[in-house]
Design a protein around this motif. Structure first.
Motif, short mmCIF file in Angstrom:
data_model
loop_
_atom_site.label_atom_id
_atom_site.label_comp_id
_atom_site.label_asym_id
_atom_site.label_seq_id
_atom_site.Cartn_x
_atom_site.Cartn_y
_atom_site.Cartn_z
N HIS A 14 38.38 17.23 59.59
CA HIS A 14 39.04 16.11 58.91
C HIS A 14 38.85 14.83 59.72
O HIS A 14 39.00 14.83 60.95
CB HIS A 14 40.54 16.39 58.77
CG HIS A 14 40.87 17.41 57.72
ND1 HIS A 14 40.95 17.11 56.38
CD2 HIS A 14 41.14 18.74 57.83
CE1 HIS A 14 41.26 18.20 55.70
NE2 HIS A 14 41.37 19.21 56.56
N GLY A 16 40.58 11.28 59.84
CA GLY A 16 41.69 10.45 59.39
C GLY A 16 41.71 9.13 60.13
O GLY A 16 40.88 8.87 61.00
N TYR A 19 47.14 10.14 63.29
CA TYR A 19 47.72 11.46 63.14
C TYR A 19 49.13 11.41 63.74
O TYR A 19 49.36 10.70 64.72
CB TYR A 19 46.86 12.48 63.89
CG TYR A 19 47.14 13.94 63.59
CD1 TYR A 19 46.52 14.59 62.53
CD2 TYR A 19 48.02 14.68 64.39
CE1 TYR A 19 46.75 15.93 62.25
CE2 TYR A 19 48.27 16.03 64.13
CZ TYR A 19 47.62 16.64 63.05
OH TYR A 19 47.85 17.98 62.78
N GLU A 27 48.74 9.77 57.18
CA GLU A 27 48.82 10.49 58.45
C GLU A 27 49.55 11.82 58.28
O GLU A 27 49.11 12.87 58.75
CB GLU A 27 49.54 9.62 59.49
CG GLU A 27 48.73 8.43 59.97
CD GLU A 27 48.61 7.30 58.94
OE1 GLU A 27 47.72 6.45 59.11
OE2 GLU A 27 49.39 7.27 57.97
N VAL A 30 47.34 14.33 56.24
CA VAL A 30 46.25 14.96 57.00
C VAL A 30 46.81 16.12 57.82
O VAL A 30 46.22 17.20 57.86
CB VAL A 30 45.54 13.92 57.89
CG1 VAL A 30 44.56 14.61 58.83
CG2 VAL A 30 44.81 12.90 57.04
N ARG A 31 47.94 15.89 58.45
CA ARG A 31 48.53 16.97 59.26
C ARG A 31 48.95 18.16 58.39
O ARG A 31 48.65 19.31 58.70
CB ARG A 31 49.74 16.45 60.03
CG ARG A 31 50.42 17.52 60.88
CD ARG A 31 51.55 16.94 61.73
NE ARG A 31 51.98 17.92 62.71
CZ ARG A 31 53.05 18.70 62.57
NH1 ARG A 31 53.80 18.61 61.48
NH2 ARG A 31 53.38 19.55 63.52
N ALA A 34 45.81 19.97 57.12
CA ALA A 34 45.11 20.67 58.20
C ALA A 34 45.85 21.95 58.59
O ALA A 34 45.25 23.02 58.73
CB ALA A 34 44.96 19.75 59.42
N GLU A 45 39.71 21.05 62.61
CA GLU A 45 39.71 20.02 63.65
C GLU A 45 39.94 18.66 62.98
O GLU A 45 39.52 18.44 61.84
CB GLU A 45 38.37 20.01 64.40
CG GLU A 45 38.30 18.99 65.53
CD GLU A 45 37.04 19.17 66.39
OE1 GLU A 45 36.72 18.23 67.14
OE2 GLU A 45 36.40 20.24 66.30
N VAL A 46 40.61 17.76 63.68
CA VAL A 46 40.87 16.41 63.18
C VAL A 46 40.36 15.41 64.20
O VAL A 46 40.62 15.55 65.41
CB VAL A 46 42.37 16.16 62.94
CG1 VAL A 46 42.62 14.70 62.50
CG2 VAL A 46 42.93 17.11 61.90
N CYS A 48 40.57 11.23 64.81
CA CYS A 48 41.28 10.04 64.35
C CYS A 48 41.37 9.05 65.50
O CYS A 48 40.89 9.31 66.61
CB CYS A 48 42.68 10.42 63.87
SG CYS A 48 43.72 11.13 65.17
N VAL A 78 43.06 18.33 67.72
CA VAL A 78 43.20 16.93 67.35
C VAL A 78 42.55 16.07 68.43
O VAL A 78 43.00 16.08 69.59
CB VAL A 78 44.67 16.51 67.16
CG1 VAL A 78 44.76 15.05 66.72
CG2 VAL A 78 45.37 17.43 66.16
#
Length: 418
Positions: A14, A16, A19, A27, A30-31, A34, A45-46, A48, A78
């Motif tokens: 992801h 974004g 986060y 925000e 996305v969390r 995920a 995985e993110v 940002c 993250v």
């Protein structure tokens, strides 16, 4: 033999803007997405921007440089990239190319971008070969017309490369020139939340509920939740407050707060407005339970959905929202079903709707029950996560059996606020 999780083995990246603990609907979404996908077996995985220099706080206003750091939110990696500068909502993230390269090197089946997000769009445009790209289009760029026009070709280039473009509601598509241009690849993925903290509040949330009730001393408590920006309709709410009893609790911070405080004083309601800032999850859950209604008088299509509406509905709280054309706002909370919908910018109509909740016996309870039922159905986070995996599988031509999320909840949760 047990059935493997629906997303077992799927690797999702992801992209974004920020986060949590950074505030904001995108925000939080996305969390939630995920974590929901990870619970279904995906490796998530993110990447940002890092919203603050020390990793604390909720505001993502640029207040100086921040470092790059990596952490884990449960099973979700993250990567928060240090910001060097921010101009016209575009963040300078010098570590982005390397971080993106390393993430792709770890193996990615799906890149899922969340827009508007100019920094990440430009970064992906520069990568010649990408895994399949999915884009959640949270909102059009409404107010930044010049910057939006200059950026549109880069955005269109990436949307053309995407496998699917995901709208937060079907209602938003017809009013968006960008979504209409790629209509054949647009699918709806309504945003959902984890309803559990609102259905079954913690002891701390119940304590906060009692505190809010004590503060208001039996008066109506009108609640607004969200970043204090131009499209939230805060000035409409302040004008409406002059026509109804009770107090308005404003949860959030943002650039229009100082002007709104001056307006409250000019209107003579200064003593009846509580500026709460950002609240802890338990304090917010308690406020929803103590409130008479959520006021959601947003006035522009920049407000494409409104997750705080879903939180209120899950709490059994009626929603007073606005009929923004081509926005998902009135789709989320439906008129006479989960709340009342009034014309945009009409303080008299907002006050009249609030009065109905006070004057019509049983109306608030009826709408609260309807809201809770809707939140527990189509607007749950597990429903959203499962739907996202189905959309990936459909676009990629991969069979994937996603177990249907449970539709039943304990009877005590459906009976309204307890």
């Amino acid at each position: 033999m047990s059935t493997p999780p629906a997303g077992a083995g799927l690797r999702v990246l992801h992209l974004g803007k920020f986060y949590p603990p950074a505030s904001g609907g995108m925000e939080g979404h996305v969390r939630t997405l995920a974590l929901g996908q990870a619970a279904l077996g995906a490796r998530v995985e993110v990447i940002c921007a890092n919203h603050s220099a020390d990793g604390t706080g909720t505001s993502h206003e640029f207040l100086g440089r921040s470092p790059t750091r990596e952490d884990w939110d449960g099973p979700v990696r993250v990567v928060r990239l240090g910001r060097r500068a921010s101009v016209a909502r575009m963040d300078l993230l010098t570590d982005l190319p390397g971080a993106l390269w390393r993430a792709l090197g770890r193996g990615v089946d799906v890149v899922h971008l969340h827009t508007p997000n100019p920094t990440m769009v430009l970064a992906l445009d520069a990568v010649p070969r990408l895994p399949p790209v999915f884009i959640t289009h949270h909102s059009d760029v409404i107010r930044q017309r010049v910057a939006g026009a200059l950026f549109r070709p880069f955005e269109a280039l990436l949307y053309a490369r995407a496998c699917r473009v995901l709208a937060t509601s079907d209602a938003y598509v017809s009013g968006s020139a960008l979504l209409r241009a790629f209509r054949s690849k647009v699918r709806a993925l309504p945003l959902g939340i984890d309803v559990s903290p609102f259905l079954h509040p913690s002891a701390s949330a119940r304590t906060e509920e009692a505190r809010w009730r004590e503060v208001t001393s039996g008066e109506p408590l009108w609640l607004m939740v969200g970043r204090l920006v131009y499209y939230k309709g805060l000035f409409t709410a302040l004008e409406a407050l002059t026509r109804v009893p009770g107090r308005l609790v404003v949860v959030g911070e943002g650039p229009v707060e100082a002007e709104a405080r001056r307006q409250a004083k000019a209107l003579g309601v200064e003593a009846r407005v509580m500026w709460a800032g950002y609240l802890s999850p338990d304090a917010l859950a308690g406020a929803y339970r103590a409130a008479t209604a959520l006021w959601f008088p947003s006035n522009a299509r920049s407000e494409a959905y409104g997750l705080s509406q879903v939180e209120a509905m899950a709490s059994g709280l009626p929603v007073l929202n606005t009929a923004i054309p081509h926005s998902g706002v009135p789709w989320v909370s439906r008129h006479e079903e989960t709340g009342l919908t009034v014309p945009v910018g009409d303080a008299v109509a907002l006050a009249r709707a609030a009065r109905r909740l006070l004057d019509e016996p049983g109306l608030a309870q009826q709408l609260g029950r309807g809201g809770r039922e809707r939140a527990m159905g189509a607007l749950r986070h597990d429903v959203m996560a499962a739907r996202s995996l189905e959309l990936y599988a459909e676009a990629l031509g991969r069979p994937m059996s996603v177990a249907e999320a449970p539709s039943e909840v304990p009877a005590r949760a459906a009976s309204g606020r307890s």
